[in-house]
Design a protein around this motif. Structure first.
Motif, PDB file in Angstrom:
ATOM      1  N   ILE A 130       0.837  -1.197   0.000  1.00 26.95           N
ATOM      2  CA  ILE A 130       0.000   0.000   0.000  1.00 26.95           C
ATOM      3  C   ILE A 130       0.875   1.251   0.000  1.00 26.95           C
ATOM      4  CG2 ILE A 130      -1.736   1.298   1.311  1.00 26.95           C
ATOM      5  CD1 ILE A 130      -2.677  -1.426   2.449  1.00 26.95           C
ATOM      6  N   ALA A 134       1.504   3.973  -3.128  1.00 23.27           N
ATOM      7  CA  ALA A 134       1.251   5.402  -2.905  1.00 23.27           C
ATOM      8  C   ALA A 134       2.444   6.235  -3.349  1.00 23.27           C
ATOM      9  CB  ALA A 134       0.944   5.649  -1.430  1.00 23.27           C
ATOM     10  N   GLU A 137       2.590   6.442  -7.226  1.00 25.74           N
ATOM     11  CA  GLU A 137       1.586   7.316  -7.824  1.00 25.74           C
ATOM     12  C   GLU A 137       2.000   8.782  -7.833  1.00 25.74           C
ATOM     13  OE1 GLU A 137      -2.096   6.679  -5.818  1.00 25.74           O
ATOM     14  OE2 GLU A 137      -2.545   4.817  -6.892  1.00 25.74           O
ATOM     15  N   GLU A 138       3.010   9.148  -7.040  1.00 23.11           N
ATOM     16  CA  GLU A 138       3.414  10.543  -6.954  1.00 23.11           C
ATOM     17  C   GLU A 138       4.304  10.984  -8.115  1.00 23.11           C
ATOM     18  OE1 GLU A 138       4.584  12.177  -3.266  1.00 23.11           O
ATOM     19  OE2 GLU A 138       3.524  10.668  -2.062  1.00 23.11           O
ATOM     20  N   LYS A 330     -15.323   0.752   0.231  1.00 26.56           N
ATOM     21  CA  LYS A 330     -14.282   1.464  -0.503  1.00 26.56           C
ATOM     22  C   LYS A 330     -13.353   0.541  -1.281  1.00 26.56           C
ATOM     23  CE  LYS A 330     -14.215   5.487   2.560  1.00 26.56           C
ATOM     24  NZ  LYS A 330     -13.403   6.362   3.439  1.00 26.56           N
ATOM     25  N   GLU A 340      -2.343  -3.113  -3.595  1.00 27.64           N
ATOM     26  CA  GLU A 340      -2.084  -1.823  -4.229  1.00 27.64           C
ATOM     27  C   GLU A 340      -3.353  -1.140  -4.725  1.00 27.64           C
ATOM     28  OE1 GLU A 340      -0.630  -5.183  -6.982  1.00 27.64           O
ATOM     29  OE2 GLU A 340      -0.590  -4.707  -4.849  1.00 27.64           O
ATOM     30  N   GLN A 341      -4.506  -1.789  -4.595  1.00 26.73           N
ATOM     31  CA  GLN A 341      -5.781  -1.135  -4.879  1.00 26.73           C
ATOM     32  C   GLN A 341      -6.237  -0.265  -3.702  1.00 26.73           C
ATOM     33  OE1 GLN A 341      -7.343  -5.168  -6.736  1.00 26.73           O
ATOM     34  NE2 GLN A 341      -8.905  -3.593  -7.034  1.00 26.73           N
ATOM     35  N   VAL A 342      -5.554  -0.371  -2.579  1.00 23.24           N
ATOM     36  CA  VAL A 342      -5.896   0.392  -1.375  1.00 23.24           C
ATOM     37  C   VAL A 342      -5.154   1.723  -1.393  1.00 23.24           C
ATOM     38  CG1 VAL A 342      -5.855   0.406   1.147  1.00 23.24           C
ATOM     39  CG2 VAL A 342      -6.203  -1.750  -0.087  1.00 23.24           C
ATOM     40  N   LYS A 343      -5.859   2.807  -1.176  1.00 24.28           N
ATOM     41  CA  LYS A 343      -5.239   4.118  -1.070  1.00 24.28           C
ATOM     42  C   LYS A 343      -4.652   4.288   0.338  1.00 24.28           C
ATOM     43  CE  LYS A 343      -6.428   5.374  -5.207  1.00 24.28           C
ATOM     44  NZ  LYS A 343      -5.389   5.464  -6.263  1.00 24.28           N
ATOM     45  N   LEU A 344      -3.401   4.733   0.409  1.00 29.86           N
ATOM     46  CA  LEU A 344      -2.735   4.876   1.709  1.00 29.86           C
ATOM     47  C   LEU A 344      -3.504   5.812   2.631  1.00 29.86           C
ATOM     48  CD1 LEU A 344      -0.322   4.263   3.563  1.00 29.86           C
ATOM     49  CD2 LEU A 344       0.898   6.161   2.459  1.00 29.86           C
ATOM     50  N   ASP A 346      -6.690   6.455   2.665  1.00 29.70           N
ATOM     51  CA  ASP A 346      -7.898   5.767   3.139  1.00 29.70           C
ATOM     52  C   ASP A 346      -7.549   4.787   4.247  1.00 29.70           C
ATOM     53  OD1 ASP A 346      -9.445   7.143   1.325  1.00 29.70           O
ATOM     54  OD2 ASP A 346      -9.575   5.487  -0.117  1.00 29.70           O
TER      55      ASP A 346
END
Length: 368
Positions: A130, A134, A137-138, A330, A340-344, A346
């Motif tokens: 996770i 994240a 994605e940056e 969610k 990796e489908q989980v947003k940090l 969240d």
């Protein structure tokens, strides 16, 4: 919506998960295991229990009927049986396994399920995926992503500079099985205990080397988007050299039963531990070559009047954070779900992800 959860496995991690769920207004919890003595400890804490043989998928599925979700905190070799039982019972399924073969079995089952199947939900694999996703994605374009994780004694006293903090079977698998990575843009298998490096944090030197299972499905997800992705375990310097002596020179990689006996006889367990997550990404952002790290350092702590080890807390928080996101709607409610489908953000916003917030080193620096 209040969820009814069954934890299969009454060991140290199962106990920690059960305690956290018991304290939440959003869950009711039952622990299932075959070991009556382990269940007695759970009942003493006021938590409901069921005696059941987890290796019997048919019998287990009957016991799981009526639960919203099942969390496997049992040994990795029971994973396929527990996942099959959860599917038959119509429950969402989560586990903590780092074993690649067990995860592949769960993925295959998930093709035909009407509920969510989400394995590898602990620390590594789990939270580190996770955090790594994240970071990735940056960047506009990602060059490399390196993840380093260690569960270590605070006060090492032996030559290995290590105490048992986790499943011995899982530990040996990490040291002996092939490791997934991306190298030069290609999915590869690398040898355990290789790619040795040194890193430092807070004035302490650590060594890192390849181990199996920590990346989960992240290499598959990032394939074609990055040149290099790696996972290495953090230990105190000197540990890897002794492991190579035991596994390679003395041939204990072929005698895992004997290696397990040696570890469990000679290495004491401890609650005085630290979990270090050290992830670094490099790539292009707004036309500039940039690098960014995420560091999380967690210690043992008292929860509910009892001291829990750092590895128990971070592992339990890892699985319960994603369970809570599933309960909130969610995450996908059917099929195979990746970490990796989980947003940090969240994850950290859940009541259980908050246990990681205390170890978020960079957030502490920003607040200082």
């Amino acid at each position: 919506m209040r969820w009814n959860i069954c934890i299969v496995g009454a060991g140290k991690i199962g106990q920690m998960i059960a305690q956290l769920l018991q304290q939440s207004v959003n869950y009711s919890v039952t622990v299932a295991d075959q070991d009556l003595s382990a269940l007695a400890l759970i009942r003493a804490a006021g938590i409901a229990t069921k005696q059941v043989d987890a290796s019997d998928a048919d019998a287990l599925s009957t016991s799981l009927t009526g639960f919203d979700a099942v969390i496997s905190a049992a040994p990795f070799f029971l994973t396929p049986s527990i996942a099959a039982a959860a599917s038959k019972a119509g429950a969402h399924y989560f586990d903590l396994t780092e074993d690649v073969a067990a995860t592949n079995a769960v993925r295959e089952m998930a093709k035909d399920t009407k509920t969510a199947f989400m394995p590898q939900c602990g620390l590594a694999p789990g939270f580190v995926g996770i955090a790594g996703a994240a970071l990735a994605e940056e960047f506009d374009t990602l060059e490399c992503l390196h993840m380093r994780v260690g569960a270590l004694p605070l006060f090492p006293t032996n030559a290995l500079k290590y105490n048992l903090t986790w499943s011995t079977d899982g530990l040996i698998n990490e040291y002996c099985n092939p490791c997934d990575a991306i190298a030069s843009g290609e999915l590869v298998k690398t040898a355990p205990l290789e790619n040795y490096e040194i890193l430092s944090h807070d004035g302490v030197d650590y060594e890192c080397f390849n181990t199996s299972g920590g990346l989960g499905t992240l290499p598959e997800t990032l394939l074609g988007q990055v040149r290099d992705v790696s996972y290495r375990t953090i230990r105190y310097p000197g540990h890897c050299e002794i492991l190579k002596l035991l596994l390679h020179d003395l041939g204990l990689e072929r005698r895992r039963d004997l290696l397990k006996e040696i570890f469990e006889t000679a290495l004491p367990r401890t609650n005085q531990d630290v979990v270090l997550v050290f992830c670094t990404a490099k790539g292009s952002k707004n036309g500039q070559l940039r690098e960014k790290s995420y560091i999380n350092k967690s210690f043992s702590r008292e929860i509910g009047g009892e001291v829990w080890s750092a590895i128990q807390v971070t592992t339990a928080a890892g699985v319960l954070g994603v369970v809570d996101l599933m309960r909130q709607g969610k995450l996908p409610r059917a099929g195979f779900v990746r970490q990796e489908q989980v947003k940090l953000a969240d994850f950290m916003g859940t009541e259980f992800g908050g246990l990681y917030a205390a170890g978020d080193v960079l957030a502490q620096y920003r607040a200082a």
